[in-house]
Design an enzyme around this catalytic site. Structure first.
Site, PDB file in Angstrom:
ATOM      1  N   HIS A 165      -3.162   0.250   1.412  1.00  0.00           N
ATOM      2  CA  HIS A 165      -4.142  -0.702   1.707  1.00  0.00           C
ATOM      3  C   HIS A 165      -3.599  -1.543   0.357  1.00  0.00           C
ATOM      4  CE1 HIS A 165      -7.476   1.878   3.834  1.00  0.00           C
ATOM      5  NE2 HIS A 165      -6.734   1.382   4.408  1.00  0.00           N
TER       6      HIS A 165
ATOM      7  N   ASP B 217     -10.967   5.353   6.699  1.00  0.00           N
ATOM      8  CA  ASP B 217      -9.703   4.640   7.297  1.00  0.00           C
ATOM      9  C   ASP B 217      -8.722   5.954   7.380  1.00  0.00           C
ATOM     10  OD1 ASP B 217      -7.777   3.287   8.676  1.00  0.00           O
ATOM     11  OD2 ASP B 217      -6.941   2.159   6.989  1.00  0.00           O
TER      12      ASP B 217
ATOM     13  N   SER C  10      -5.007   4.664  -0.038  1.00  0.00           N
ATOM     14  CA  SER C  10      -5.770   3.466  -0.164  1.00  0.00           C
ATOM     15  C   SER C  10      -5.811   3.541  -1.995  1.00  0.00           C
ATOM     16  CB  SER C  10      -7.144   3.448   0.209  1.00  0.00           C
ATOM     17  OG  SER C  10      -7.851   2.307  -0.146  1.00  0.00           O
TER      18      SER C  10
END
Length: 381
Positions: free
Chosen positions: A226, A323, A199
């Site tokens: 992401h 996540d 991310s």
């Protein structure tokens, strides 16, 4: 635009301490206010956003969040801003600015708060390059505002220290990969599968990981970063130019084999649904976001844990939130190898820290050692 951004941030609880009409004004504002975060457009008069980012990172390092146009043709300049030191970006919606910008208020506020936690020195430790050496010329730029969250200083992430192996220049990496492929003494299985999730702060680290993989390792690689729709295609192109593997954005129904890598498209979850004859079948879905994101790392890792036959390694890199934690646990539970990026080189040690705390991580490694760690696992299988 500055008035609108100020309004969106303040409605979200972020204290805005200054504004700037162009890059030159932004430099003065950063020195005067010492903000936790700078939001930076790209197209501006006098000094554009790319130049301003580089100048800020050289003279007064501060996390910069880029406001990027939501169009694929603008992806290159956004990646250029990230290379020069910006920590993340928010895409501006199309259409009438005044009516469409409020739709991104939540993302804007969340990413400002996330940027405030970024450890800028981690980039140096992760890539071995200084902020003043990011270099490269680029087009356009944009209007800026500087912001401060009232509680950001108290919530900021840990200060890291130490060093990590440099990934070097693109040409150096390609030469090293070629030499390693020709002279490697390691013996790898006919096929192995590597899943990489990242991310905030992840693009440069992902590039380093894929750049460190040798062709003779016979890996099928799946990357979940992401990133919004319209940017993952260009990200895949960049990875392709920095890796000996063939890297493209994933398409639904395709199969990938050894020496190939796929990037989950923005706006879609990426699943693996079959593993036959050394080829992995991929499917895309627009089911609801997980952890507020799509693609979600958890979805892909869980699917590979259930689908993949043979050696499987999952890597969780820098980012805020959780996540990938559940997905890493699924991979570990099915006998796969798991790696988390260490605190020293993580821009945000959120996802890796939670994975480590879950007890499902086999190895913790700095950014420059992750590819080596993964290759060692596959060589031993």
């Amino acid at each position: 635009m500055r008035t609108l951004i100020r309004s969106l941030l303040e409605e979200g609880g972020v204290e805005v301490v200054g504004e700037a009409a162009d890059g030159s004004d932004a430099l003065d504002a950063v020195v005067e206010h010492d903000p936790d975060v700078v939001t930076m457009d790209i197209e501006m008069p006098s000094m554009n956003g790319l130049e301003a980012v580089e100048a800020i990172m050289t003279g007064h390092p501060t996390p910069v969040l880029i406001l990027s146009a939501h169009a694929e043709e603008d992806a290159d300049v956004t990646f250029e801003a990230l290379e020069r030191g910006a920590v993340d970006f928010v895409t501006k919606p199309g259409g009438e600015v005044t009516s469409s910008m409020p739709s991104v208020k939540r993302e804007l506020v969340e990413k400002v708060e996330s940027a405030a936690r970024v450890d800028l020195s981690a980039d140096v430790r992760a890539t071995g390059r200084s902020s003043s050496a990011r270099g490269g010329a680029g087009p356009d730029a944009c209007g800026t505002a500087t912001g401060r969250s009232a509680s950001d200083r108290a919530r900021s992430g840990p200060t890291n220290s130490g060093t990590a192996r440099s990934t070097g220049s693109s040409d150096d990496r390609k030469s090293a990969r070629a030499g390693s492929a020709r002279g490697s003494a390691s013996t790898y299985p006919d096929v192995g599968t590597l899943v990489v999730g990242a991310s905030t702060g992840g693009p440069a680290v992902v590039e380093g990981v894929l750049g460190g993989l040798t062709e003779d390792a016979n890996l099928r690689v799946v990357v979940v970063q992401h990133m919004p729709e319209g940017f993952t295609t260009r990200f895949a192109d960049r990875l392709d130019g920095r890796s000996s593997y063939s890297v493209t954005e994933a398409t639904s129904g395709e199969r990938i084999g050894p020496g190939e890598a796929r990037v989950a498209p923005g706006g879609h979850h990426l699943l693996t649904t079959a593993d036959r004859n050394g080829r992995l079948k991929l499917e895309l879905t627009e089911s609801k976001p997980i952890h507020g994101v799509r693609p979600a790392i958890d979805v892909t890792m869980a699917a590979t844990a259930e689908t993949v036959d043979g050696p499987l390694c999952a890597v969780l890199l820098t980012g805020m939130g959780r996540d990938g934690v559940d997905g890493l646990q699924r991979v570990a539970g099915n006998g796969g190898h798991t790696i988390a990026q260490d605190e020293e080189t993580s821009a945000i040690f959120g996802m890796p820290r939670r994975a480590i705390e879950s007890g499902s991580v086999d190895d913790v490694a700095p950014a420059g050692k992750i590819a080596e760690n993964a290759l060692q696992y596959f060589a031993e299988e």
